[in-house]
Scaffold this motif. Structure first.
Motif, short mmCIF file in Angstrom:
data_model
loop_
_atom_site.label_atom_id
_atom_site.label_comp_id
_atom_site.label_asym_id
_atom_site.label_seq_id
_atom_site.Cartn_x
_atom_site.Cartn_y
_atom_site.Cartn_z
N THR A 125 0.84 -1.20 0.00
CA THR A 125 0.00 0.00 0.00
C THR A 125 0.87 1.25 0.00
N GLN A 174 -8.94 -2.91 -6.61
CA GLN A 174 -10.24 -2.23 -6.69
C GLN A 174 -10.08 -0.73 -6.66
N GLN A 223 -7.94 6.86 -0.41
CA GLN A 223 -7.93 5.45 -0.80
C GLN A 223 -6.96 4.65 0.07
N LEU A 259 -15.02 1.34 -2.61
CA LEU A 259 -13.78 0.83 -1.98
C LEU A 259 -13.94 0.80 -0.47
N GLU A 316 -16.26 -2.10 0.53
CA GLU A 316 -15.60 -3.40 0.42
C GLU A 316 -14.53 -3.55 1.49
N ALA A 317 -13.81 -2.48 1.80
CA ALA A 317 -12.80 -2.54 2.85
C ALA A 317 -13.43 -2.86 4.20
N ARG A 343 -14.32 -6.59 4.17
CA ARG A 343 -13.16 -7.46 4.32
C ARG A 343 -12.56 -7.37 5.72
N ALA A 354 -6.49 -9.28 2.29
CA ALA A 354 -7.37 -8.44 1.47
C ALA A 354 -6.61 -7.29 0.79
N GLU A 355 -5.36 -7.07 1.17
CA GLU A 355 -4.63 -5.89 0.69
C GLU A 355 -4.55 -5.83 -0.83
N VAL A 385 -7.89 1.31 2.32
CA VAL A 385 -7.18 0.04 2.13
C VAL A 385 -6.43 -0.36 3.40
N ASP A 437 -6.35 -7.34 -3.19
CA ASP A 437 -7.67 -7.16 -3.81
C ASP A 437 -8.13 -5.71 -3.71
N LEU A 438 -7.93 -5.11 -2.56
CA LEU A 438 -8.37 -3.73 -2.35
C LEU A 438 -7.54 -2.75 -3.17
#
Length: 282
Positions: free
Chosen positions: A97, A131, A110, A140, A143-144, A147, A124-125, A114, A127-128
């Motif tokens: 990240t 995204q 963002q 985002l 979804e974060a 997850r 999950a890092e 994440v 995938d995020l």
């Protein structure tokens, strides 16, 4: 390091810009360049914020917290500064990240979304990050949050929310007083029950005097009365279950009473069944 020189160059460029004289056809491209510059500068700010706080200048300069010092230094809200600081601290554990932020593939917002999930659910890092490059910030964040919840057990979640409980007040740009609180849901629910009692009392008092107020007006007055700031206009006794509540229409009341009747009938049926079974056993 050339950061100071870059800041001076940016200042020189801005001094030369006469917005009214810019050819309209060229402005979108120039805007995109400024956006890219802003994104990289913001990334640098977030990356070093946690490290800057360790110098404890905020203490020497008389600020109550690092976030307050950061807000004053940047000219932003304490909430925004606090979010930057939290993101910066989480990035120390998240190499991918951090790299995405440095490369301009992530904005600070963002990166915040994440990293908030990735420190709890490292799987999950990736995938995020993917995204973040193709989806909206809202999606985002949603979804974060999902997850993050996957990897966080209930007790850990309860402890995290308890430790992060907070309340703050501020004066908005329009001059209005604002209040915000965040904390455990069980405590908030107990407060909300009392608040609703006071709000309903305000509603019925105003309606009886012909002084119609909105639900939000009544809720604010009830909040002040509940905290002892003002005297309640009427005793906050529980409102009759068959009364029209402050936020309800007549149709809402009818539906609520029908549901209550259905529940009562079901309870009565169950009670009769239990009595019959008991008699048979005897």
């Amino acid at each position: 390091m050339r950061v100071g020189e870059l800041a001076e160059d940016a200042a020189d460029i801005l001094a030369l810009i006469d917005v009214a004289q810019l050819p309209v056809s060229l402005v979108p491209g120039l805007l995109k360049q400024f956006m890219a510059l802003e994104k990289r500068a913001a990334a640098g700010r977030v990356l070093i914020t946690a490290r800057a706080v360790k110098a404890e200048r905020w203490k020497r300069e008389g600020y109550k917290s690092p976030a307050e010092w950061l807000a004053a230094t940047q000219g932003c809200s304490t909430g925004r500064a606090g979010d930057d600081l939290a993101t910066s601290r989480r990035l120390e554990e998240l190499e991918d990240t951090t790299d995405a932020l440095k490369q301009g593939r992530l904005s600070p917002d963002q990166a915040g979304a994440v990293s908030d999930a990735a420190v709890v659910n490292p799987a999950a890092e990736k995938d995020l990050l993917d995204q973040a490059e193709r989806d909206s910030l809202k999606n985002l964040r949603d979804e974060a949050a999902r997850r993050k919840a996957e990897a966080e057990d209930l007790e850990a979640k309860r402890k995290r929310i308890h430790n992060a409980r907070r309340a703050r007040v501020w004066i908005g740009r329009d001059g209005a007083w604002n209040f915000q609180a965040t904390g455990p849901i069980e405590l908030g629910s107990r407060f909300q029950q009392q608040w609703e009692r006071f709000t309903n009392a305000q509603f019925h008092h105003h309606r009886s005097t012909g002084n119609h107020q909105s639900h939000d007006n009544n809720a604010f007055d009830a909040f002040l009365a509940l905290t002892g700031t003002t005297t309640p206009t009427t005793p906050p006794s529980p409102v009759s279950y068959t009364h029209l509540r402050a936020h309800e229409t007549v149709l809402d009341l009818v539906c609520r009473l029908l549901l209550a009747k259905k529940k009562t009938t079901k309870l009565q049926t169950n009670k009769e069944h239990i009595n019959t079974t008991t008699e048979q056993i005897q």
